[in-house]
Design a protein around this motif. Structure first.
Motif, PDB file in Angstrom:
ATOM      1  N   GLU A  36     -29.206  23.105   0.549  1.00 49.79           N
ATOM      2  CA  GLU A  36     -29.736  21.676  -0.689  1.00 49.79           C
ATOM      3  C   GLU A  36     -30.876  21.263  -0.963  1.00 49.79           C
ATOM      4  O   GLU A  36     -31.406  20.968  -2.578  1.00 49.79           O
ATOM      5  N   VAL A  37     -31.754  21.489   0.382  1.00 48.00           N
ATOM      6  CA  VAL A  37     -32.452  20.973   0.636  1.00 48.00           C
ATOM      7  C   VAL A  37     -33.197  21.562   0.989  1.00 48.00           C
ATOM      8  O   VAL A  37     -33.723  22.775   2.303  1.00 48.00           O
ATOM      9  N   LEU A  38     -34.928  22.424   0.780  1.00 47.64           N
ATOM     10  CA  LEU A  38     -36.166  22.969   1.490  1.00 47.64           C
ATOM     11  C   LEU A  38     -37.003  22.104   1.176  1.00 47.64           C
ATOM     12  O   LEU A  38     -37.014  21.247   1.138  1.00 47.64           O
ATOM     13  N   ALA A  39     -38.074  22.401   2.753  1.00 48.71           N
ATOM     14  CA  ALA A  39     -39.426  21.914   3.047  1.00 48.71           C
ATOM     15  C   ALA A  39     -40.324  22.593   2.854  1.00 48.71           C
ATOM     16  O   ALA A  39     -40.342  23.768   3.103  1.00 48.71           O
ATOM     17  N   ILE A  40     -41.459  22.264   2.351  1.00 44.71           N
ATOM     18  CA  ILE A  40     -42.370  23.213   2.476  1.00 44.71           C
ATOM     19  C   ILE A  40     -43.450  22.453   3.459  1.00 44.71           C
ATOM     20  O   ILE A  40     -43.826  21.330   3.299  1.00 44.71           O
ATOM     21  N   ILE A  41     -43.864  23.279   4.217  1.00 41.94           N
ATOM     22  CA  ILE A  41     -44.412  22.871   5.205  1.00 41.94           C
ATOM     23  C   ILE A  41     -46.299  23.657   5.693  1.00 41.94           C
ATOM     24  O   ILE A  41     -46.511  24.489   4.070  1.00 41.94           O
ATOM     25  N   PRO A  42     -47.696  22.847   5.653  1.00 45.18           N
ATOM     26  CA  PRO A  42     -48.554  23.661   5.561  1.00 45.18           C
ATOM     27  C   PRO A  42     -48.591  25.273   4.970  1.00 45.18           C
ATOM     28  O   PRO A  42     -47.894  25.516   6.887  1.00 45.18           O
ATOM     29  N   PHE A  43     -48.932  25.645   4.863  1.00 46.98           N
ATOM     30  CA  PHE A  43     -50.164  27.388   5.273  1.00 46.98           C
ATOM     31  C   PHE A  43     -50.824  27.729   5.979  1.00 46.98           C
ATOM     32  O   PHE A  43     -51.649  26.652   6.473  1.00 46.98           O
ATOM     33  N   LEU A  44     -50.319  28.654   6.202  1.00 47.57           N
ATOM     34  CA  LEU A  44     -51.276  29.118   7.680  1.00 47.57           C
ATOM     35  C   LEU A  44     -52.653  29.820   6.644  1.00 47.57           C
ATOM     36  O   LEU A  44     -52.920  31.484   6.298  1.00 47.57           O
ATOM     37  N   ALA A  68     -53.620  21.976   1.125  1.00 45.76           N
ATOM     38  CA  ALA A  68     -53.508  22.330  -0.167  1.00 45.76           C
ATOM     39  C   ALA A  68     -52.177  22.758  -0.546  1.00 45.76           C
ATOM     40  O   ALA A  68     -52.247  22.534  -2.230  1.00 45.76           O
ATOM     41  N   VAL A  69     -52.165  24.832   0.033  1.00 46.87           N
ATOM     42  CA  VAL A  69     -51.219  24.749  -1.098  1.00 46.87           C
ATOM     43  C   VAL A  69     -49.843  24.053  -0.804  1.00 46.87           C
ATOM     44  O   VAL A  69     -49.349  23.894  -2.222  1.00 46.87           O
ATOM     45  N   GLN A  70     -49.479  23.883   0.237  1.00 47.52           N
ATOM     46  CA  GLN A  70     -48.855  22.428   0.609  1.00 47.52           C
ATOM     47  C   GLN A  70     -48.598  21.521  -0.245  1.00 47.52           C
ATOM     48  O   GLN A  70     -47.020  21.802  -1.263  1.00 47.52           O
ATOM     49  N   ASN A  71     -49.377  21.074  -0.679  1.00 49.73           N
ATOM     50  CA  ASN A  71     -48.925  19.930  -2.144  1.00 49.73           C
ATOM     51  C   ASN A  71     -49.252  20.423  -3.259  1.00 49.73           C
ATOM     52  O   ASN A  71     -48.826  20.343  -4.687  1.00 49.73           O
ATOM     53  N   ALA A  72     -49.677  22.220  -4.053  1.00 45.96           N
ATOM     54  CA  ALA A  72     -49.636  22.750  -4.826  1.00 45.96           C
ATOM     55  C   ALA A  72     -48.425  23.086  -5.319  1.00 45.96           C
ATOM     56  O   ALA A  72     -47.115  22.737  -5.992  1.00 45.96           O
ATOM     57  N   LEU A  73     -47.416  23.345  -3.909  1.00 44.74           N
ATOM     58  CA  LEU A  73     -46.394  23.865  -4.371  1.00 44.74           C
ATOM     59  C   LEU A  73     -45.555  22.664  -4.243  1.00 44.74           C
ATOM     60  O   LEU A  73     -44.643  23.050  -5.698  1.00 44.74           O
ATOM     61  N   GLU A  74     -45.571  21.462  -3.969  1.00 47.00           N
ATOM     62  CA  GLU A  74     -44.727  20.740  -4.027  1.00 47.00           C
ATOM     63  C   GLU A  74     -45.001  19.778  -5.937  1.00 47.00           C
ATOM     64  O   GLU A  74     -43.683  19.903  -6.515  1.00 47.00           O
ATOM     65  N   GLN A  91     -37.550  18.824  -0.236  1.00 49.16           N
ATOM     66  CA  GLN A  91     -38.644  17.550   0.298  1.00 49.16           C
ATOM     67  C   GLN A  91     -39.929  16.763   0.295  1.00 49.16           C
ATOM     68  O   GLN A  91     -40.575  17.982  -0.115  1.00 49.16           O
ATOM     69  N   ASP A  92     -40.033  15.603   0.251  1.00 43.89           N
ATOM     70  CA  ASP A  92     -41.382  15.206  -0.740  1.00 43.89           C
ATOM     71  C   ASP A  92     -42.229  15.715   1.100  1.00 43.89           C
ATOM     72  O   ASP A  92     -42.114  15.371   1.666  1.00 43.89           O
ATOM     73  N   VAL A  93     -43.646  16.006   0.661  1.00 46.09           N
ATOM     74  CA  VAL A  93     -44.164  16.782   1.459  1.00 46.09           C
ATOM     75  C   VAL A  93     -44.849  15.800   2.740  1.00 46.09           C
ATOM     76  O   VAL A  93     -44.879  16.237   3.884  1.00 46.09           O
ATOM     77  N   LYS A  94     -44.797  14.409   1.845  1.00 47.17           N
ATOM     78  CA  LYS A  94     -45.351  13.565   2.707  1.00 47.17           C
ATOM     79  C   LYS A  94     -44.420  13.272   3.847  1.00 47.17           C
ATOM     80  O   LYS A  94     -44.530  13.179   5.485  1.00 47.17           O
ATOM     81  N   ASN A  95     -42.512  12.904   3.950  1.00 47.82           N
ATOM     82  CA  ASN A  95     -41.872  13.069   4.887  1.00 47.82           C
ATOM     83  C   ASN A  95     -41.579  14.257   5.437  1.00 47.82           C
ATOM     84  O   ASN A  95     -41.592  13.734   6.930  1.00 47.82           O
ATOM     85  N   GLY A 123     -34.100  18.248   8.951  1.00 43.87           N
ATOM     86  CA  GLY A 123     -33.274  18.035   8.927  1.00 43.87           C
ATOM     87  C   GLY A 123     -33.051  18.971   7.027  1.00 43.87           C
ATOM     88  O   GLY A 123     -32.625  18.069   6.170  1.00 43.87           O
ATOM     89  N   VAL A 124     -33.502  19.594   7.141  1.00 47.74           N
ATOM     90  CA  VAL A 124     -33.283  20.589   6.340  1.00 47.74           C
ATOM     91  C   VAL A 124     -32.374  22.192   6.014  1.00 47.74           C
ATOM     92  O   VAL A 124     -32.809  22.461   7.043  1.00 47.74           O
ATOM     93  N   ASP A 125     -32.237  22.641   4.481  1.00 45.73           N
ATOM     94  CA  ASP A 125     -31.720  24.254   4.918  1.00 45.73           C
ATOM     95  C   ASP A 125     -32.282  25.165   4.960  1.00 45.73           C
ATOM     96  O   ASP A 125     -32.606  25.912   5.320  1.00 45.73           O
ATOM     97  N   GLY A 126     -33.570  25.223   4.961  1.00 42.93           N
ATOM     98  CA  GLY A 126     -34.562  25.941   4.476  1.00 42.93           C
ATOM     99  C   GLY A 126     -36.001  25.833   4.512  1.00 42.93           C
ATOM    100  O   GLY A 126     -36.419  24.365   4.478  1.00 42.93           O
ATOM    101  N   ILE A 127     -36.593  26.867   4.534  1.00 43.08           N
ATOM    102  CA  ILE A 127     -38.067  26.129   4.870  1.00 43.08           C
ATOM    103  C   ILE A 127     -39.247  27.226   4.044  1.00 43.08           C
ATOM    104  O   ILE A 127     -39.097  28.086   3.924  1.00 43.08           O
ATOM    105  N   ILE A 128     -40.450  26.233   3.547  1.00 42.12           N
ATOM    106  CA  ILE A 128     -40.756  27.252   2.799  1.00 42.12           C
ATOM    107  C   ILE A 128     -42.392  27.262   3.257  1.00 42.12           C
ATOM    108  O   ILE A 128     -43.175  25.916   3.686  1.00 42.12           O
ATOM    109  N   SER A 129     -42.889  28.387   3.287  1.00 40.78           N
ATOM    110  CA  SER A 129     -44.269  28.657   4.368  1.00 40.78           C
ATOM    111  C   SER A 129     -44.622  29.946   3.481  1.00 40.78           C
ATOM    112  O   SER A 129     -44.419  30.586   3.074  1.00 40.78           O
TER     113      SER A 129
END
Length: 217
Positions: A36-44, A68-74, A91-95, A123-129
């Protein structure tokens, strides 16, 4: 007429090449049925700049590129979401960053945590990294003027970026997309992400229509 033909041919070639750089797990549907929900984390980011700067300055710049990539994906997903294109929320990247900070996880330590651990914490179902190798500061903008001699001098190539989605429960890789970065990729981070994700749109696994079609087969 010839111009239209060559333009169409070029677009087809670009799209075909984009599909070649995409991996999708054959267990994607089974593993993501309840997502239901994915989180975008900062890229390395790994920067190899020509400028003579300290390791501390380099690390700060790498962190800036990663966020910058994290924000661009959002931004990309938010725009597409208005058209009801996706079967999941993001998920909102600020959160995301706030929760990470509350758990003493920052850019320098995020890579020591597993996908399963990060998913549970967020608290998400998957991670975008992802990760990227750059020889320029993409977030500041790059030259887009292109000449034939750039191919020989190497000035046309700026690096490579990889985007991946992993399942939060199993930690398994679900989807991955890699792309070279050059003068034709985009003028800055937001432009790059927008262009590359549009090229991969037909293969993006959480596309609502795509999932519906697969379930009907």
């Amino acid at each position: 007429m010839k111009k239209i033909f060559f333009a169409a041919l070029l677009l087809t070639t670009v799209l075909v090449n984009a599909q070649k750089n995409i991996y999708e797990s054959d267990k994607f549907d089974d593993l993501t049925d309840n997502h239901e929900v994915l989180a975008i984390i900062p890229f390395l980011a790994n920067l190899e700049l020509k400028d003579d700067i300290s390791k501390e300055e380099l690390r700060t710049l790498e962190q800036k590129e990663g966020y910058a990539v994290q924000n661009a994906l959002e931004t990309y997903f938010s725009r597409r979401k208005k058209k009801k294109k996706f079967s999941v929320e993001f998920q909102d990247v600020k959160n995301t960053n706030a929760i990470l900070a509350q758990n003493n996880i920052d850019y320098n330590t995020i890579d020591v945590y597993t996908t399963k651990q990060l998913s549970e914490i967020l608290g998400v179902d998957g991670i975008i990294s992802g990760n990227m190798d750059l020889n320029v500061l993409l977030s500041k903008g790059i030259p887009t003027e292109f000449s034939f001699m750039d191919y020989f001098s190497g000035d046309a190539n700026y690096g490579r970026i990889g985007v991946k989605i992993s399942d939060g429960t199993t930690g398994k890789l679900l989807w991955k997309y890699e792309k070279k970065i050059n003068k034709k990729s985009g003028k800055n981070t937001t432009d790059l992400i927008d262009r590359m994700m549009k090229l991969a749109a037909r293969k993006f696994p959480y596309d609502r229509e795509k999932r519906k079609d697969r379930k009907q087969k």
